[in-house]
Scaffold this motif. Structure first.
Motif, short mmCIF file in Angstrom:
data_model
loop_
_atom_site.label_atom_id
_atom_site.label_comp_id
_atom_site.label_asym_id
_atom_site.label_seq_id
_atom_site.Cartn_x
_atom_site.Cartn_y
_atom_site.Cartn_z
N UNK A 29 0.83 -1.19 0.00
CA UNK A 29 0.00 0.00 0.00
C UNK A 29 0.87 1.26 0.00
N UNK A 30 1.86 1.28 0.88
CA UNK A 30 2.72 2.46 1.01
C UNK A 30 3.45 2.76 -0.30
N UNK A 31 3.97 1.76 -0.93
CA UNK A 31 4.70 1.97 -2.20
C UNK A 31 3.76 2.47 -3.30
N UNK A 32 2.59 1.91 -3.39
CA UNK A 32 1.64 2.35 -4.42
C UNK A 32 1.14 3.76 -4.12
N UNK A 52 -3.55 -5.19 14.29
CA UNK A 52 -2.98 -3.91 14.68
C UNK A 52 -3.49 -3.55 16.07
N UNK A 53 -2.76 -2.67 16.76
CA UNK A 53 -3.19 -2.10 18.03
C UNK A 53 -3.55 -0.64 17.76
N UNK A 54 -4.84 -0.34 17.72
CA UNK A 54 -5.29 0.99 17.34
C UNK A 54 -6.38 1.46 18.30
N UNK A 55 -6.10 2.54 19.04
CA UNK A 55 -7.12 3.14 19.89
C UNK A 55 -7.92 4.18 19.11
N UNK A 56 -7.25 4.90 18.23
CA UNK A 56 -7.87 5.97 17.46
C UNK A 56 -7.52 5.75 15.99
N UNK A 57 -8.39 5.09 15.24
CA UNK A 57 -8.08 4.76 13.85
C UNK A 57 -7.79 5.97 12.96
N UNK A 58 -8.48 7.07 13.21
CA UNK A 58 -8.24 8.28 12.42
C UNK A 58 -6.84 8.83 12.66
N UNK A 59 -6.43 8.85 13.90
CA UNK A 59 -5.08 9.31 14.23
C UNK A 59 -4.04 8.36 13.64
N UNK A 60 -4.30 7.07 13.71
CA UNK A 60 -3.38 6.09 13.13
C UNK A 60 -3.25 6.30 11.62
N UNK A 61 -4.35 6.58 10.95
CA UNK A 61 -4.31 6.83 9.50
C UNK A 61 -3.47 8.07 9.21
N UNK A 62 -3.65 9.11 10.00
CA UNK A 62 -2.85 10.32 9.82
C UNK A 62 -1.38 10.06 10.10
N UNK A 63 -1.09 9.28 11.11
CA UNK A 63 0.30 8.92 11.41
C UNK A 63 0.93 8.17 10.25
N UNK A 64 0.20 7.20 9.71
CA UNK A 64 0.71 6.40 8.61
C UNK A 64 1.04 7.28 7.40
N UNK A 65 0.09 8.10 7.01
CA UNK A 65 0.29 8.96 5.85
C UNK A 65 1.38 10.00 6.12
N UNK A 66 1.43 10.52 7.34
CA UNK A 66 2.47 11.48 7.68
C UNK A 66 3.86 10.87 7.60
N UNK A 67 4.02 9.68 8.14
CA UNK A 67 5.30 8.98 8.06
C UNK A 67 5.69 8.74 6.60
N UNK A 68 4.71 8.44 5.81
CA UNK A 68 4.95 8.10 4.42
C UNK A 68 5.32 9.31 3.56
N UNK A 69 4.63 10.41 3.75
CA UNK A 69 4.75 11.53 2.81
C UNK A 69 5.57 12.72 3.29
N UNK A 70 5.87 12.81 4.56
CA UNK A 70 6.52 14.00 5.10
C UNK A 70 7.78 14.38 4.30
N UNK A 71 8.69 13.47 4.12
CA UNK A 71 9.96 13.79 3.47
C UNK A 71 9.78 14.10 1.98
N UNK A 72 9.21 13.19 1.19
CA UNK A 72 9.19 13.48 -0.25
C UNK A 72 8.28 14.64 -0.64
N UNK A 73 7.13 14.78 0.01
CA UNK A 73 6.23 15.88 -0.35
C UNK A 73 6.85 17.22 0.03
N UNK A 74 7.41 17.32 1.22
CA UNK A 74 8.03 18.59 1.60
C UNK A 74 9.21 18.92 0.69
N UNK A 75 9.99 17.93 0.34
CA UNK A 75 11.11 18.17 -0.57
C UNK A 75 10.60 18.72 -1.90
#
Length: 137
Positions: A20-23, A79-102
């Motif tokens: 998923x992350x690569x695609x 998965x261990x998820x208390x807040x699925x929305x926050x987890x989704x944001x964390x996942x996407x943030x980890x994924x996109x922070x470097x390349x999108x900001x660059x």
């Protein structure tokens, strides 16, 4: 949305999330997507409805779909998820922070090679699973 739901249906979280992350990162780092993103952001003050619609109909819908998938995976104890929305944001943030900001700050839409994007995707998955991965059975 099918990208998310079709990919996260197995029992191997690391493999499924990596796919998923690569695609996802490859799709969002396309030059035309980055140009449109920059255009929408640059004009958000002048045309707030355009920015809001872009966010709600695009990014927010993907995050909601991802959150729903993460909740289902948590229900299956993958998965261990208390807040699925926050987890989704964390996942996407980890994924996109470097390349999108660059790309956004430099204007160089080719600043990241496919190898770079795959490296960022794999690292994001490892970090995400370190925080949200289920204990090994």
């Amino acid at each position: 949305m099918r990208l998310v739901t079709d990919t996260l249906d197995g029992d191997d979280m690391e493999k499924d999330l990596a796919e998923l992350a690569r695609r996802f990162i490859t799709t969002l780092m396309q030059p035309q997507v980055l140009r449109l993103r920059r255009l929408v952001i640059a004009n958000a003050d002048r045309f707030p409805d355009v920015g809001r619609t872009w966010y709600e109909q695009g990014f927010e819908r993907v995050l909601a779909t991802l959150a729903n998938c993460f909740q289902r995976l948590a229900d299956r104890q993958l998965l261990r998820v208390d807040d699925p929305s926050l987890a989704a944001n964390h996942f996407v943030g980890l994924l996109l922070w470097i390349p999108v900001n660059k790309a956004m700050f430099t204007g160089d839409h080719g600043a990241c090679s496919q190898v770079d994007l795959e490296h960022y995707a794999d690292a994001a998955v490892r970090a995400f699973l370190a925080g949200y991965g289920a204990a090994k059975r």
